[in-house]
Design a protein around this motif. Structure first.
Motif, PDB file in Angstrom:
ATOM      1  N   GLY A   1     -38.645   7.221   3.587  1.00 23.25           N
ATOM      2  CA  GLY A   1     -37.759   6.013   4.310  1.00 23.25           C
ATOM      3  C   GLY A   1     -38.074   4.775   3.163  1.00 23.25           C
ATOM      4  N   LEU A   2     -39.450   4.608   2.856  1.00 23.82           N
ATOM      5  CA  LEU A   2     -39.582   3.581   1.807  1.00 23.82           C
ATOM      6  C   LEU A   2     -38.732   3.522   0.574  1.00 23.82           C
ATOM      7  N   SER A   3     -38.703   4.778   0.211  1.00 20.49           N
ATOM      8  CA  SER A   3     -37.847   5.072  -0.932  1.00 20.49           C
ATOM      9  C   SER A   3     -36.345   4.600  -0.725  1.00 20.49           C
ATOM     10  N   SER A   4     -35.918   5.055   0.265  1.00 21.15           N
ATOM     11  CA  SER A   4     -34.401   4.849   0.707  1.00 21.15           C
ATOM     12  C   SER A   4     -34.045   3.393   0.803  1.00 21.15           C
ATOM     13  N   MET A   5     -35.121   2.723   1.391  1.00 22.04           N
ATOM     14  CA  MET A   5     -34.961   1.303   1.557  1.00 22.04           C
ATOM     15  C   MET A   5     -35.039   0.523   0.104  1.00 22.04           C
ATOM     16  N   THR A   6     -35.842   0.973  -0.942  1.00 20.26           N
ATOM     17  CA  THR A   6     -35.937   0.317  -2.028  1.00 20.26           C
ATOM     18  C   THR A   6     -34.507   0.683  -2.837  1.00 20.26           C
ATOM     19  N   ASN A   7     -34.093   2.174  -2.386  1.00 18.76           N
ATOM     20  CA  ASN A   7     -32.640   2.377  -3.027  1.00 18.76           C
ATOM     21  C   ASN A   7     -31.509   1.632  -2.593  1.00 18.76           C
TER      22      ASN A   7
ATOM     23  N   PRO B   1     -34.444   5.182  11.546  1.00 15.68           N
ATOM     24  CA  PRO B   1     -34.555   4.010  10.929  1.00 15.68           C
ATOM     25  C   PRO B   1     -33.932   3.923   9.672  1.00 15.68           C
ATOM     26  N   LEU B   2     -33.380   5.123   8.989  1.00 15.30           N
ATOM     27  CA  LEU B   2     -32.515   4.967   7.671  1.00 15.30           C
ATOM     28  C   LEU B   2     -31.213   5.524   7.699  1.00 15.30           C
TER      29      LEU B   2
END
Length: 190
Positions: free
Chosen positions: A22-28, A84-85
């Motif tokens: 999820g954090l990776s998707s957010m930064t992407n 969430p993503l």
């Protein structure tokens, strides 16, 4: 950096929706947003910092009006979608998010105040900010939703609570959180 530690805590808590993926998707999503809008890393960080700083008092006011942080978290969860993503995160690149979806959480007059505050903090004109918000706000809302309890679990959203906590003024910069997340995700794994 305090809020980033809250993100890491949420990632490590199986009862919260945050994850490395999820954090990776957010930064992407942030990188895609920046690329689509021709913003460099510095301008993007400044914009996200300004959005967070301007959104914080609006959300604090809405939490008070809604009867607390848990009610606000519920409203934000509906805005961000159950996943969430998912949902709105996919819309970031398409830019088809409608600002009217915010009306239940942030009334129009508060939206205009938000736009003006962000414009003052970034030096970008208000019409540009207004055109960027439909892409930035889903990222921010989904970020906060990472602290929500996983389905079947009860409890509050400590990530949202930490952001709204007025005693942590220097530790709630969303631009810094995104920068640290990028560094964390790109660090060599041992």
């Amino acid at each position: 950096m305090g809020l980033f530690f809250d993100v890491l805590s949420a990632v490590n808590n199986p009862n919260q929706q945050a994850s490395i993926e999820g954090l990776s998707s957010m930064t992407n999503a942030v990188q895609q947003f920046a690329g689509k809008n021709g913003l460099d890393a510095s301008a993007t960080q400044s914009l996200i910092s300004a959005v967070g700083g301007s959104l914080r008092p609006v959300l604090q006011q809405q939490a008070t009006a809604a009867g607390g942080t848990s009610q606000l978290a519920g409203m934000m969860g509906q805005f961000a979608g159950a996943n969430p993503l998912g949902g709105m995160m996919g819309q970031v690149s398409g830019g088809n998010f409608d600002m009217s979806a915010l009306q239940s959480m942030i009334p129009a007059e508060m939206q205009q105040q938000l736009i003006n505050n962000i414009s003052q903090k970034t030096g970008m004109n208000a019409s540009m900010i207004q055109s960027l918000l439909p892409s930035v706000l889903p990222i921010v809302m989904n970020f906060f939703n990472m602290g929500a309890p996983t389905p079947g679990n009860r409890g509050g959203n400590p990530l949202l609570s930490a952001f709204l906590d007025s005693d942590r003024d220097g530790d709630t910069d969303l631009g810094d959180v995104m920068k640290f997340a990028g560094r964390f995700l790109n660090a060599p794994q041992q």
